[in-house]
Every structure is written in C-alpha cells, then in structure tokens.
Write a protein that holds these residues in place. Sequence first.
Motif, short mmCIF file in Angstrom:
data_model
loop_
_atom_site.label_atom_id
_atom_site.label_comp_id
_atom_site.label_asym_id
_atom_site.label_seq_id
_atom_site.Cartn_x
_atom_site.Cartn_y
_atom_site.Cartn_z
N UNK A 1 30.46 42.69 31.13
CA UNK A 1 29.09 42.54 30.62
C UNK A 1 28.33 41.58 31.52
N UNK A 2 27.01 41.57 31.38
CA UNK A 2 26.16 40.85 32.33
C UNK A 2 26.48 39.36 32.40
N UNK A 3 26.67 38.72 31.25
CA UNK A 3 26.97 37.28 31.28
C UNK A 3 28.31 36.99 31.94
N UNK B 1 31.51 35.19 36.72
CA UNK B 1 32.42 35.52 37.82
C UNK B 1 31.79 35.15 39.16
N UNK B 2 30.54 35.54 39.33
CA UNK B 2 29.85 35.25 40.60
C UNK B 2 29.68 33.75 40.80
N UNK C 1 21.13 39.76 38.47
CA UNK C 1 22.34 38.97 38.21
C UNK C 1 22.74 38.18 39.45
N UNK C 2 22.57 38.78 40.61
CA UNK C 2 22.88 38.07 41.86
C UNK C 2 21.97 36.86 42.03
N UNK C 3 20.68 37.06 41.75
CA UNK C 3 19.72 35.96 41.87
C UNK C 3 20.05 34.86 40.87
N UNK C 4 20.38 35.27 39.64
CA UNK C 4 20.74 34.30 38.60
C UNK C 4 21.96 33.48 39.00
N UNK C 5 22.85 34.08 39.80
CA UNK C 5 24.07 33.40 40.24
C UNK C 5 23.86 32.55 41.48
N UNK D 1 25.39 35.81 50.41
CA UNK D 1 25.82 34.46 50.75
C UNK D 1 25.25 33.50 49.72
N UNK D 2 25.74 32.25 49.80
CA UNK D 2 25.19 31.22 48.92
C UNK D 2 23.70 31.08 49.14
#
Length: 355
Positions: free
Chosen positions: A263-265, A270-271, A329-333, A354-355
Amino acid sequence: MRKEFFKNNDNLNALDAQYEAQKIAFAPIIFQVARTMRDLKLLELLSKNKDGLTYLELANKSNLTKYAVQVLCETALSANIVSIKDEKVFLTKIGFFINSDRMTNANMNYNHHVNYLGLFNLEESIKNGKAEGLKVFGNWETIYPALSTLPEEVKNSWFEFDHLYSDSGFPKAIKILKNLKPKNILDIGGNTGKFATLFAKENPEINITIMDLPQQVKLAKQTIYENNITNVSTYEGNILLDETLVPKGFDIIWMSQFLDCFKEEQIVNILNKIRDSIDDNAEICIMEPFWDRQNNETASFCVINTSPYFTAMANGYSKMFKYTDFEKLLIESGLNVIETIDDIGLCQTIIRCKK
C-alpha cells in the motif's frame, strides 16, 4: 511517455451499450467455455482444419459428445471465438489468439488457476481490506509466503504470469544497470533469483545480493545453486518490519515489480528506509508496469486488470499504478527522478532515482 487510454468509452448508442453490458454479465461463462475449448484441444483441432468441421466431426475427433461440442461452440460463436458457415465450425482470429498466443494463455491460466475461485470474495476483500479470496488455498494473510506451497497448477500459473511480464524486460534492464557501472547491487524482492542469476552470468565482476522473505530466499538459493553462480548472495528480511534494516554499501538498489505489492504508506516507508541506507552517489532503480505508460490500450487493459488479484488474492491493499500517482510517492520519500525509461520488455518502465 504518459498516454491517455479508454478516452472514448461512452460513445455507444443505448442498444450497443446494453449488448456490451450483457457481455460483462456473462463473462465468467464465456471465459470458462473458451478455456475448456482450449484445454480440450477443440480450438487446436479447428486450427488444423481450415475447411471447418461439423459438430459431429469435431465430436468424433475430440472424443466428446455432439451435445458437448455444440454447447461449447454456440457460446464460442456468440463470443466470436468461432464462426459457423454451412453447418461447419471455423476458428476466428480471436480463437487463434486464445489457442496460440503466449500472453493470452498466460493470462488465462493465471486467471483460472490463481484468481477464479478467490475472486468470488472480491466484494468482501474490498470491504475488509484483506485478501479474503486467498482462503480458497489456505489460512494466509498474504500470498507471498504461500507461493512455494501452493497447489502445483496454481504455483506454475502464478510464476508463468509473473515471469512473462517481468522476464521480457530483463535483457534491456541488465544492459541499463551494467551501463551505470556498479560494483554491487542489492535486489530487493528478488523472488526466485531469476533476475539476479541472469545478471550475474553476464556480469561476473559485479556482485548482486538478493533480499527477500525467508521462503523466497530459499527458492533463490536453489536457483543460484542450479546455475552454479558465485557472485550472488542472499539476505533474509521482511522489509516491512521496523527492526529490518536495509544493508548498506550498495551502488544500486534494484526493485523489479516489487513495490506494487504494498500500500502507498508502506511504499513510502520502504523508500525512506532505502534512502537512509544509501550514500549520495548510489541509485535506486525501480521497474514497474505503469498502465498509463504502455504502448497500446491492450497492454494498459492487461496491467489495470491485474489490480483485483492484489485485492482479493495477494494482500487486500495493493494495485498496479498509474505513473503520475507513483511519482508522488517518490517525491514524498525525498527522491529525485533522474531518468524514466519506457518500453522495457512487454510493459515495463524503469525509474532511476537518487537522494
């Protein structure tokens, strides 16, 4: 590149729309008739008899009754799988694909053996957020620890489906990763170790570590042993557990059709774990089939309709992603997308972060 699919899906007149609705209402019957005709070799017989066969001829050649053949063929006629002219049955182009197309057969086997019985519980799964359909195979919370112990036909169909869509992308993915010049790669969710062993054979100078659940690591170790590979190692761990750390020191973190299992959260968590484990020069490479980045509507249709499997059978809460949703989700991480590469195999996209 993101594409628009299913845009003009409400331009039918009322009569045609009603007909399409009946196709949906009778879809389970049509599916089982098509599968039965395939598995009883009726479609194969028709493919070898271009001049057509009567019901009686088809019955004699298949060792079935005329009644059985007629029941199946009449439903197949209504679904355009066969045509009937002058009392003879002919295979149509649709029937050809059901009989001979690898992708169609993998999809059909997967839906029959893995999903069909469990999808009866889809409504319950939707309401409860649990894979309620999985109970047809046993008392499991998710399908992943159960994979190695599922009935043989179920297991074979699951892996046939999974490998068809992921394996087609492996050759191009291996070239892309190799060009990044890593010394070592962490393959999270490495499953049976198929990707890792393929990569390791072609790149013996690069070390690759598979991280997965103990049950999957066991399968991966067998694959490694059978291929006599020395530059692949394993690391057991449930990445969802707070106490499970992502090992450090890798140039690339690779995930192939892994994050769509959560799931998204959970994906964000994980990321975040992975981001905290890598240095500034390391990359996270993610391969996923995004339904809005497919080459055509057929591919998009197949990707979208894998999502109810996750709901009813796999875990109750994950799905196939639209790229624009996944990007958030990538941006949020706290990750930056440095490249997005489409047309990897049948349906995959690789995202380099990348970070």
